[in-house]
Scaffold this motif. Sequence first.
Motif, PDB file in Angstrom:
ATOM      1  N   TRP A 126       0.819  -1.196   0.000  1.00 37.24           N
ATOM      2  CA  TRP A 126       0.000   0.000   0.000  1.00 37.24           C
ATOM      3  C   TRP A 126       0.863   1.259   0.000  1.00 37.24           C
ATOM      4  CZ3 TRP A 126      -5.194   0.238  -0.551  1.00 37.24           C
ATOM      5  CH2 TRP A 126      -5.932  -0.924  -0.315  1.00 37.24           C
ATOM      6  N   PRO A 127       0.306   2.391  -0.490  1.00 38.78           N
ATOM      7  CA  PRO A 127       0.975   3.685  -0.281  1.00 38.78           C
ATOM      8  C   PRO A 127       0.969   4.039   1.204  1.00 38.78           C
ATOM      9  CG  PRO A 127      -0.701   3.827  -2.009  1.00 38.78           C
ATOM     10  CD  PRO A 127      -0.904   2.521  -1.319  1.00 38.78           C
ATOM     11  N   PRO A 128       1.767   5.032   1.618  1.00 38.77           N
ATOM     12  CA  PRO A 128       1.761   5.419   3.043  1.00 38.77           C
ATOM     13  C   PRO A 128       0.371   5.784   3.559  1.00 38.77           C
ATOM     14  CG  PRO A 128       3.617   6.425   1.913  1.00 38.77           C
ATOM     15  CD  PRO A 128       2.786   5.772   0.862  1.00 38.77           C
ATOM     16  N   ILE A 129      -0.440   6.427   2.709  1.00 39.16           N
ATOM     17  CA  ILE A 129      -1.822   6.770   3.057  1.00 39.16           C
ATOM     18  C   ILE A 129      -2.734   5.991   2.123  1.00 39.16           C
ATOM     19  CG2 ILE A 129      -3.535   8.622   3.241  1.00 39.16           C
ATOM     20  CD1 ILE A 129      -1.256  10.571   3.708  1.00 39.16           C
ATOM     21  N   ARG A 130      -3.598   5.178   2.685  1.00 41.64           N
ATOM     22  CA  ARG A 130      -4.397   4.265   1.878  1.00 41.64           C
ATOM     23  C   ARG A 130      -5.685   4.884   1.351  1.00 41.64           C
ATOM     24  NH1 ARG A 130      -4.156  -1.695   4.793  1.00 41.64           N
ATOM     25  NH2 ARG A 130      -1.900  -1.762   5.138  1.00 41.64           N
ATOM     26  N   TYR A 131      -5.695   6.173   1.197  1.00 41.15           N
ATOM     27  CA  TYR A 131      -6.912   6.837   0.756  1.00 41.15           C
ATOM     28  C   TYR A 131      -6.559   7.942  -0.237  1.00 41.15           C
ATOM     29  CZ  TYR A 131      -8.284   4.646   5.129  1.00 41.15           C
ATOM     30  OH  TYR A 131      -8.463   3.744   6.144  1.00 41.15           O
ATOM     31  N   LYS A 132      -7.431   8.105  -1.243  1.00 46.12           N
ATOM     32  CA  LYS A 132      -7.299   9.219  -2.157  1.00 46.12           C
ATOM     33  C   LYS A 132      -8.106  10.392  -1.611  1.00 46.12           C
ATOM     34  CE  LYS A 132      -6.711   9.589  -7.155  1.00 46.12           C
ATOM     35  NZ  LYS A 132      -7.062   9.028  -8.475  1.00 46.12           N
ATOM     36  N   PHE A 133      -8.033  11.539  -2.274  1.00 47.53           N
ATOM     37  CA  PHE A 133      -8.713  12.724  -1.748  1.00 47.53           C
ATOM     38  C   PHE A 133     -10.233  12.568  -1.758  1.00 47.53           C
ATOM     39  CE2 PHE A 133      -8.398  13.425  -6.308  1.00 47.53           C
ATOM     40  CZ  PHE A 133      -9.637  13.948  -6.639  1.00 47.53           C
ATOM     41  N   ASN A 134     -10.759  11.693  -2.628  1.00 45.33           N
ATOM     42  CA  ASN A 134     -12.208  11.512  -2.712  1.00 45.33           C
ATOM     43  C   ASN A 134     -12.674  10.161  -2.193  1.00 45.33           C
ATOM     44  OD1 ASN A 134     -11.055  10.019  -4.723  1.00 45.33           O
ATOM     45  ND2 ASN A 134     -12.362  10.778  -6.364  1.00 45.33           N
ATOM     46  N   THR A 135     -11.799   9.431  -1.510  1.00 41.80           N
ATOM     47  CA  THR A 135     -12.157   8.114  -0.988  1.00 41.80           C
ATOM     48  C   THR A 135     -12.986   8.260   0.285  1.00 41.80           C
ATOM     49  OG1 THR A 135     -10.108   7.177  -1.885  1.00 41.80           O
ATOM     50  CG2 THR A 135     -11.274   5.895  -0.202  1.00 41.80           C
ATOM     51  N   ALA A 164      -5.589  14.184   5.507  1.00 42.35           N
ATOM     52  CA  ALA A 164      -4.196  14.244   5.051  1.00 42.35           C
ATOM     53  C   ALA A 164      -4.115  14.089   3.535  1.00 42.35           C
ATOM     54  CB  ALA A 164      -3.371  13.171   5.743  1.00 42.35           C
ATOM     55  N   ALA A 165      -4.888  13.174   2.972  1.00 44.32           N
ATOM     56  CA  ALA A 165      -4.882  12.986   1.519  1.00 44.32           C
ATOM     57  C   ALA A 165      -5.418  14.217   0.806  1.00 44.32           C
ATOM     58  CB  ALA A 165      -5.717  11.759   1.153  1.00 44.32           C
ATOM     59  N   ARG A 166      -6.460  14.829   1.337  1.00 44.50           N
ATOM     60  CA  ARG A 166      -7.024  16.023   0.709  1.00 44.50           C
ATOM     61  C   ARG A 166      -6.062  17.199   0.802  1.00 44.50           C
ATOM     62  NH1 ARG A 166     -11.985  15.843  -1.000  1.00 44.50           N
ATOM     63  NH2 ARG A 166     -12.261  18.103  -0.925  1.00 44.50           N
ATOM     64  N   ILE A 167      -5.285  17.281   1.871  1.00 39.04           N
ATOM     65  CA  ILE A 167      -4.294  18.356   1.986  1.00 39.04           C
ATOM     66  C   ILE A 167      -3.185  18.176   0.954  1.00 39.04           C
ATOM     67  CG2 ILE A 167      -2.442  19.221   3.460  1.00 39.04           C
ATOM     68  CD1 ILE A 167      -4.309  18.980   5.814  1.00 39.04           C
ATOM     69  N   ILE A 168      -2.723  16.956   0.759  1.00 40.10           N
ATOM     70  CA  ILE A 168      -1.645  16.703  -0.209  1.00 40.10           C
ATOM     71  C   ILE A 168      -2.104  17.079  -1.621  1.00 40.10           C
ATOM     72  CG2 ILE A 168      -0.231  14.914  -1.283  1.00 40.10           C
ATOM     73  CD1 ILE A 168      -0.230  13.476   1.417  1.00 40.10           C
ATOM     74  N   SER A 320     -15.533  18.119  -7.345  1.00 42.17           N
ATOM     75  CA  SER A 320     -14.702  16.951  -7.629  1.00 42.17           C
ATOM     76  C   SER A 320     -13.224  17.221  -7.405  1.00 42.17           C
ATOM     77  CB  SER A 320     -14.919  16.496  -9.078  1.00 42.17           C
ATOM     78  OG  SER A 320     -14.613  17.546  -9.991  1.00 42.17           O
ATOM     79  N   TYR A 321     -12.828  18.496  -7.218  1.00 39.78           N
ATOM     80  CA  TYR A 321     -11.436  18.854  -6.978  1.00 39.78           C
ATOM     81  C   TYR A 321     -11.154  18.868  -5.470  1.00 39.78           C
ATOM     82  CZ  TYR A 321     -10.640  20.388 -11.812  1.00 39.78           C
ATOM     83  OH  TYR A 321     -10.493  20.439 -13.171  1.00 39.78           O
ATOM     84  N   PRO A 322      -9.951  18.478  -5.073  1.00 36.56           N
ATOM     85  CA  PRO A 322      -9.567  18.653  -3.662  1.00 36.56           C
ATOM     86  C   PRO A 322      -9.309  20.121  -3.387  1.00 36.56           C
ATOM     87  CG  PRO A 322      -7.717  17.792  -4.928  1.00 36.56           C
ATOM     88  CD  PRO A 322      -8.897  17.817  -5.863  1.00 36.56           C
TER      89      PRO A 322
END
Length: 373
Positions: A126-135, A164-168, A320-322
């Motif tokens: 897995w990536p370090p964070i297992r979630y995308k910005f819209n997950t 954290a994913a949305r901030i990135i 749809s955009y972070p």
Amino acid sequence: MKLTTLQQRRLSNFRANKRALWSLWIFGVLFVLSLFAELIANDQPLLVSYRGELRAPIFSFYSEADFGGDFATRANYADPELQCLIVTGGLADACFVGPKGAKEVMVSIESGMLEGEAIEAGWILWPPIRYKFNTVDTYNVKTAPGPPDRFHWLGTDDQARDVAARIIYGFRISIIFAIIVTVTTSVLGIIAGAAQGFYGGLFDLMFQRFTEVWGSLPSLYIIIILSAIFNMTFWLLILIIVAFGWGALDGVVRAEFLRARNFEYVRAARALGVRDRVIIFRHVLPNAMVATLTMLPFIITGSIGTLAGLDFLGFGLPSSYPSLGELTLQAKANLNSPWLGFSAFFTFTIMLSLLVFIFEGIRDAFDPRKTFQ
């Protein structure tokens, strides 16, 4: 390419400004990492080993049926049942998920194996964070917004999405937006100001009246009207911001050119028949760079603030955009979830402070009156 003496002095001045240098390094690392956000925060694994075959779901489409499931839809790798299929090599009738996840596999008697035997037929990277910005996390979040925990380092928002994913992703889109707006408005403003200051006369007078009228238009209301007529997109929003933002450098550059156009070296160049374009960009513009660079921190931070403000008001980028502005709006609406407010505050503070320090160093490096020891 060998640097000239002037370029070497400017580079030396910038390096001597430790605050600007360290800010550049920190911002550079953060921005480069954000460019690879899909490899840092994603709900698709980087690699999957299934029956001895390596697969990269982050780059390719795989259905649940490709891992021994029943459906041809995109595989949901967060589902413990699918993780169980990957670990057991697709033995759907031979295992069920234990209380701690897919790696604790209980094998039935019908499969010919002892109950409780662990099967390591596959693994998931897995990536370090297992979630995308819209997950939307429906497995580990009981109430939304959710506080920080081992699954979500900065908690979740009111839609159970990882902060954290949305901030990135939001950091990346904010910086790219600000860079495009800053470069475009700077080019247009410098060209307009240079033409006004260099030629003067009636052209300068008419252009000044135009800039006064154009600058007095209420840009926020126009954006609100356009957002009601058109579906706001990334490039349309950039076009609107640039259309109303190019005047920030127009007056500064115009004043510098009005001052410099009567200098002896400009008159000498004209007497020698040097073309106006060469005089403007090679001889006069370098003298106006200090005043121009002084305005750049305000333009780039203003672009980020404008994007965040429009998103906060609901007239910016589509949902749809972070968006960091949308995160700020959620912090306002959920005062009992302080992690949202702290995340938005520190993100803006760090990002804008680093940019201001960097451009201050660039401005001082181009200023011939300042020399750092």
